[in-house]
Write a protein that holds these residues in place. Structure first.
Motif, PDB file in Angstrom:
ATOM      1  N   ARG A 131       5.760   3.479  -0.426  1.00 19.04           N
ATOM      2  CA  ARG A 131       4.728   3.370  -1.465  1.00 19.04           C
ATOM      3  C   ARG A 131       3.867   2.139  -1.194  1.00 19.04           C
ATOM      4  O   ARG A 131       4.250   1.279  -0.421  1.00 19.04           O
ATOM      5  CB  ARG A 131       5.403   3.346  -2.831  1.00 19.04           C
ATOM      6  N   TYR A 140       2.871  -0.655  -2.712  1.00 14.56           N
ATOM      7  CA  TYR A 140       3.034  -2.013  -3.242  1.00 14.56           C
ATOM      8  C   TYR A 140       4.309  -2.662  -2.709  1.00 14.56           C
ATOM      9  O   TYR A 140       5.403  -2.127  -2.920  1.00 14.56           O
ATOM     10  CB  TYR A 140       3.059  -1.969  -4.766  1.00 14.56           C
ATOM     11  N   ASN A 141       4.181  -3.798  -2.048  1.00 16.36           N
ATOM     12  CA  ASN A 141       5.349  -4.581  -1.624  1.00 16.36           C
ATOM     13  C   ASN A 141       5.708  -5.492  -2.786  1.00 16.36           C
ATOM     14  O   ASN A 141       5.144  -6.571  -2.956  1.00 16.36           O
ATOM     15  CB  ASN A 141       5.019  -5.382  -0.359  1.00 16.36           C
ATOM     16  N   GLU A 142       6.653  -5.065  -3.573  1.00 13.44           N
ATOM     17  CA  GLU A 142       6.963  -5.749  -4.837  1.00 13.44           C
ATOM     18  C   GLU A 142       7.531  -7.161  -4.626  1.00 13.44           C
ATOM     19  O   GLU A 142       7.028  -8.121  -5.238  1.00 13.44           O
ATOM     20  CB  GLU A 142       7.914  -4.859  -5.672  1.00 13.44           C
ATOM     21  N   PRO A 143       8.537  -7.353  -3.771  1.00 11.14           N
ATOM     22  CA  PRO A 143       9.078  -8.720  -3.638  1.00 11.14           C
ATOM     23  C   PRO A 143       8.044  -9.730  -3.141  1.00 11.14           C
ATOM     24  O   PRO A 143       8.115 -10.901  -3.504  1.00 11.14           O
ATOM     25  CB  PRO A 143      10.223  -8.572  -2.634  1.00 11.14           C
ATOM     26  N   ASP A 174       4.744  -9.277  -3.619  1.00 10.09           N
ATOM     27  CA  ASP A 174       3.556  -9.111  -4.460  1.00 10.09           C
ATOM     28  C   ASP A 174       2.295  -8.940  -3.602  1.00 10.09           C
ATOM     29  O   ASP A 174       1.295  -9.633  -3.776  1.00 10.09           O
ATOM     30  CB  ASP A 174       3.401 -10.300  -5.430  1.00 10.09           C
ATOM     31  N   MET A 181      -0.281  -5.859  -1.706  1.00 10.30           N
ATOM     32  CA  MET A 181      -0.680  -4.471  -1.451  1.00 10.30           C
ATOM     33  C   MET A 181      -1.201  -4.433  -0.008  1.00 10.30           C
ATOM     34  O   MET A 181      -2.396  -4.635   0.224  1.00 10.30           O
ATOM     35  CB  MET A 181      -1.791  -4.040  -2.415  1.00 10.30           C
ATOM     36  N   ARG A 230      11.222 -11.050   4.552  1.00  8.24           N
ATOM     37  CA  ARG A 230      10.367 -11.510   3.438  1.00  8.24           C
ATOM     38  C   ARG A 230      10.316 -13.031   3.392  1.00  8.24           C
ATOM     39  O   ARG A 230       9.270 -13.621   3.101  1.00  8.24           O
ATOM     40  CB  ARG A 230      10.886 -10.945   2.119  1.00  8.24           C
ATOM     41  N   GLU A 253       7.832  -4.083   5.951  1.00  8.34           N
ATOM     42  CA  GLU A 253       7.769  -5.552   5.884  1.00  8.34           C
ATOM     43  C   GLU A 253       6.916  -6.111   7.027  1.00  8.34           C
ATOM     44  O   GLU A 253       6.137  -7.049   6.828  1.00  8.34           O
ATOM     45  CB  GLU A 253       9.179  -6.157   5.937  1.00  8.34           C
ATOM     46  N   THR A 270       3.307  -5.448   6.336  1.00  6.62           N
ATOM     47  CA  THR A 270       2.865  -6.370   5.288  1.00  6.62           C
ATOM     48  C   THR A 270       2.532  -7.738   5.889  1.00  6.62           C
ATOM     49  O   THR A 270       1.492  -8.332   5.584  1.00  6.62           O
ATOM     50  CB  THR A 270       3.948  -6.515   4.203  1.00  6.62           C
TER      51      THR A 270
END
Ligand code: MN
Ligand code: MN
Length: 328
Positions: free
Chosen positions: A81, A83-86, A88, A90, A280, A316, A319
């Motif tokens: 999906r 959004y890379n939530e941890p 924050d 896109m 991350r 990751e 990102t």
């Protein structure tokens, strides 16, 4: 917009990045398989980051099959999906990410490596950040040649069960266990600012790790990682790595419990949670200019968990590359 403005804001002239196909409109299981359902590079004027398959596994020393890695990762990436939530972030909004397809990596090793180099170099020449999908780990050598031609000598951040700095295998100087020694000799990477994480398993000789150290590499063995964790590893990374950094991720750095579909599995590696947490943490402290993800051999994994893990690692890495590209 004036030409000056276009140069200053290359994205604004192209409009907003084209992201993944919306899964609320076209379901994930429909359509052609591109990485993360992103557009093919051919369909765009240009991109900031491109995924490039390098489906060559001819230098495998044990179980072959990593030539099917790129397609397995693409298939598993359908569930990613945006959004890379941890973190924050896109990644597909802050940068134009695209799928450049596969390098035509057929034939013997040299021919395949030349094809991978040419494909990667063509992307770098357009200012696109390259994210290679292997293939056996030897594909890192042509990918590093192309990256070093653009960025200069690189620091290598390597997640792997194996150092891949042996001198030769059955007399062959280039293969998936030797290419980082060749990369040092070709001055593509600076070993004194390079870091290997996750090394483990029986070796050929008592001198294997000492020799790896004498080449200049810093290593956090898997059992040391178990002691010092992400925070301790990050401290070592902070005093070792210098930009520009190339990140190479061999899926066998992760425990075969989570990633059995690989050519040379070694027990007692990083968990997928540790690996994603590590990446991350790295993303918060270091800028990555190019990356690859290698050694996914789907045939040894009927459950597909290896490709699922690989797609999460790929998310990751993409990102990180998108973050670096957005800062430039
Ligand atoms: Mn390995
Ligand atoms: Mn490797």
């Amino acid at each position: 917009m004036t030409p000056t403005g276009r140069d200053a804001h290359p994205l604004s002239d192209r409009g907003a990045p084209v992201g993944p196909v919306d899964s609320q409109i076209v379901p994930r299981f429909a359509g052609f398989r591109t990485f993360a359902r992103l557009p093919m590079l051919d369909a765009l004027e240009t991109a900031d980051v491109a995924v490039l398959g390098a489906p060559y596994d001819g230098s495998t020393t044990f179980r072959p099959g990593a030539r099917y890695g790129p397609q397995a990762i693409r298939e598993a990436s359908l569930l990613l999906r945006p959004y890379n939530e941890p973190l924050d972030v896109m990644p597909f909004e802050i940068a134009q990410v695209a799928d450049a397809g596969d390098a035509p990596a057929g034939g013997a090793l040299e021919q395949a490596h030349d094809a991978i180099f040419a494909s990667a170099q063509a992307l770098h020449a357009r200012g696109i950040s390259v994210f290679g999908l292997g293939g056996d780990h030897s594909v890192s050598l042509p990918l590093l040649r192309a990256a070093a031609a653009r960025f200069g000598q690189l620091s290598l951040l390597q997640v792997d069960a194996h150092p891949d700095t042996w001198d030769s295998y059955f007399g062959a100087k280039v293969g998936h266990g030797t290419m980082f020694r060749r990369a040092v000799e070709e001055q593509l990477i600076e070993p004194n600012t390079s870091l290997q994480i996750g090394l483990r398993g029986p070796l050929y000789d008592r001198d294997d790790y000492p020799e790896n150290r004498r080449l200049g590499f810093t290593a956090v063995l898997a059992r040391e990682f178990a002691e010092i964790g992400i925070a301790g590893t990050l401290e070592i990374a902070a005093r070792t790595l210098k930009p520009p950094i190339y990140l190479t991720f061999d899926i066998d750095g992760i425990d075969p419990a989570f990633a059995p579909g690989t050519g040379a599995p070694e027990a007692a590696g990083l968990t997928s949670r540790e690996a994603l947490g590590l990446l991350r943490a790295i993303a918060g402290q270091h800028e990555i200019v190019s990356a690859d993800l290698v050694e996914i051999a789907p045939a040894y994994d009927p459950t597909g968990v290896t490709a699922t893990t690989a797609a999460a690692v790929a998310f990751e890495l993409v990102t990180m590359l998108a973050m670096a590209s957005a800062r430039r």
